[in-house]
Every structure is written in structure tokens, then in C-alpha cells.
Design an enzyme around this catalytic site. Sequence first.
Site, mmCIF file in Angstrom:
data_model
loop_
_atom_site.group_PDB
_atom_site.id
_atom_site.type_symbol
_atom_site.label_atom_id
_atom_site.label_comp_id
_atom_site.label_asym_id
_atom_site.label_seq_id
_atom_site.Cartn_x
_atom_site.Cartn_y
_atom_site.Cartn_z
ATOM 1 N N THR A 1 3.369 -10.568 1.497
ATOM 2 C CA THR A 1 1.848 -9.705 1.972
ATOM 3 C C THR A 1 2.221 -9.371 3.359
ATOM 4 O O THR A 1 3.144 -9.932 4.081
ATOM 5 C CB THR A 1 0.716 -10.205 1.590
ATOM 6 O OG1 THR A 1 0.752 -11.680 2.473
ATOM 7 C CG2 THR A 1 0.586 -10.506 0.386
ATOM 8 N N ASP A 2 1.558 -8.199 3.852
ATOM 9 C CA ASP A 2 1.360 -7.883 5.059
ATOM 10 C C ASP A 2 0.199 -8.692 5.810
ATOM 11 O O ASP A 2 -0.418 -9.329 5.009
ATOM 12 C CB ASP A 2 1.323 -6.403 5.378
ATOM 13 C CG ASP A 2 -0.091 -5.571 4.570
ATOM 14 O OD1 ASP A 2 -0.830 -6.673 4.499
ATOM 15 O OD2 ASP A 2 0.334 -4.477 4.358
ATOM 16 N N LYS A 3 -0.008 -8.401 6.731
ATOM 17 C CA LYS A 3 -1.234 -9.204 7.780
ATOM 18 C C LYS A 3 -2.392 -8.822 6.847
ATOM 19 O O LYS A 3 -3.389 -9.560 7.030
ATOM 20 C CB LYS A 3 -1.380 -8.484 9.210
ATOM 21 C CG LYS A 3 -2.104 -9.126 9.839
ATOM 22 C CD LYS A 3 -2.020 -8.806 11.334
ATOM 23 C CE LYS A 3 -2.993 -9.501 12.380
ATOM 24 N NZ LYS A 3 -2.763 -9.354 13.708
ATOM 25 N N MET A 4 -2.705 -7.983 6.291
ATOM 26 C CA MET A 4 -4.101 -7.507 5.363
ATOM 27 C C MET A 4 -3.855 -8.250 4.200
ATOM 28 O O MET A 4 -5.108 -8.117 3.277
ATOM 29 C CB MET A 4 -4.254 -5.978 5.504
ATOM 30 C CG MET A 4 -4.152 -5.390 6.606
ATOM 31 S SD MET A 4 -4.453 -3.306 6.533
ATOM 32 C CE MET A 4 -2.557 -3.064 6.091
ATOM 33 N N VAL B 1 -2.090 -7.510 1.707
ATOM 34 C CA VAL B 1 -1.642 -6.542 0.813
ATOM 35 C C VAL B 1 0.046 -6.677 0.378
ATOM 36 O O VAL B 1 0.676 -6.857 1.357
ATOM 37 C CB VAL B 1 -2.125 -5.218 1.119
ATOM 38 C CG1 VAL B 1 -1.383 -3.984 0.328
ATOM 39 C CG2 VAL B 1 -3.425 -5.028 1.155
#
Length: 139
Positions: A15-18, A20
Site C-alpha cells: 500500500t501507499d501512505k493512504m 490503498v
Amino acid sequence: MLIHETQVRVYYEDTDKMGVVYYGVYPRYYEIGRTEMIRSLGISYKEIEETNILLPARSLSINYLKSAYYDDLLTIRTIIETIPKVKFPIKTEIYNQQNELINSGEVVLAFFDAVTNKPCRIPEKFRQAMEVHFKSPTD
């Protein structure tokens, strides 16, 4: 037609920082699906490569429909519509836990002889393993 499903959990590293799933992770999910589909036929990528046959990618297309999130349990559906000859098109659909289609795409591989450095036909053992899934009930 051959349809195989396998599940994968979204890990934090995907995932990314969000939270997602990062867009570049989906090709890895496609590969997980296709590797497990081949294994379900009683063959492994390793066995194929031990016969000096490689499966490089020729093309990849991806459709991002909805986001997947950290800790989701995804279902990867790998679909083979025809028995391949030299080119090996593989469709993939990814579903979330609510059974919503969130991603779809296609990878086209090619059977490649590592000795001659040229495209080649599908190995006979692989073709025979796939053939069972393409016979009609009246055959």
C-alpha cells in the site's frame, strides 16, 4: 475455458501512505494468480523452465476500477479462454471481499526456447494438462 481462483491478503508493503494498494502491485497479483493456476494443473513454472522454456511477457494491460486497501482479502480470478500455441493470453479479474470487481487486465506471455532464443510452441505436457478444461461434456 479454464478459470482458476486464488486469494491474497493485502499486506502493508503493498500500500501507499493512504493504505490503498499501490498501482504497481497489480502485475504481481496477476503473476500470483497465473502461477497458482499453472500449479493447479499439476505443473510448476520451475518445471517448465527446467525444460528450457521461458514465458516472457509481451504485453500488459490493466484497468483500475476501484481501490483495494490494507488487510483486504482479494480474490484473483485467472482466465484462459483458449489453449495457447505460442502466444499465451491470460485475463485476470480481481475482486474485493464484497465480490466487487476492482481490477481487470490481460498479460500476454510467449513460449520462448532458451536454447535457440526463439519463440516456440507450448510444451506438450502443459497443453495436455490444459486440454482437459476445454473439452465439452459431450466429448
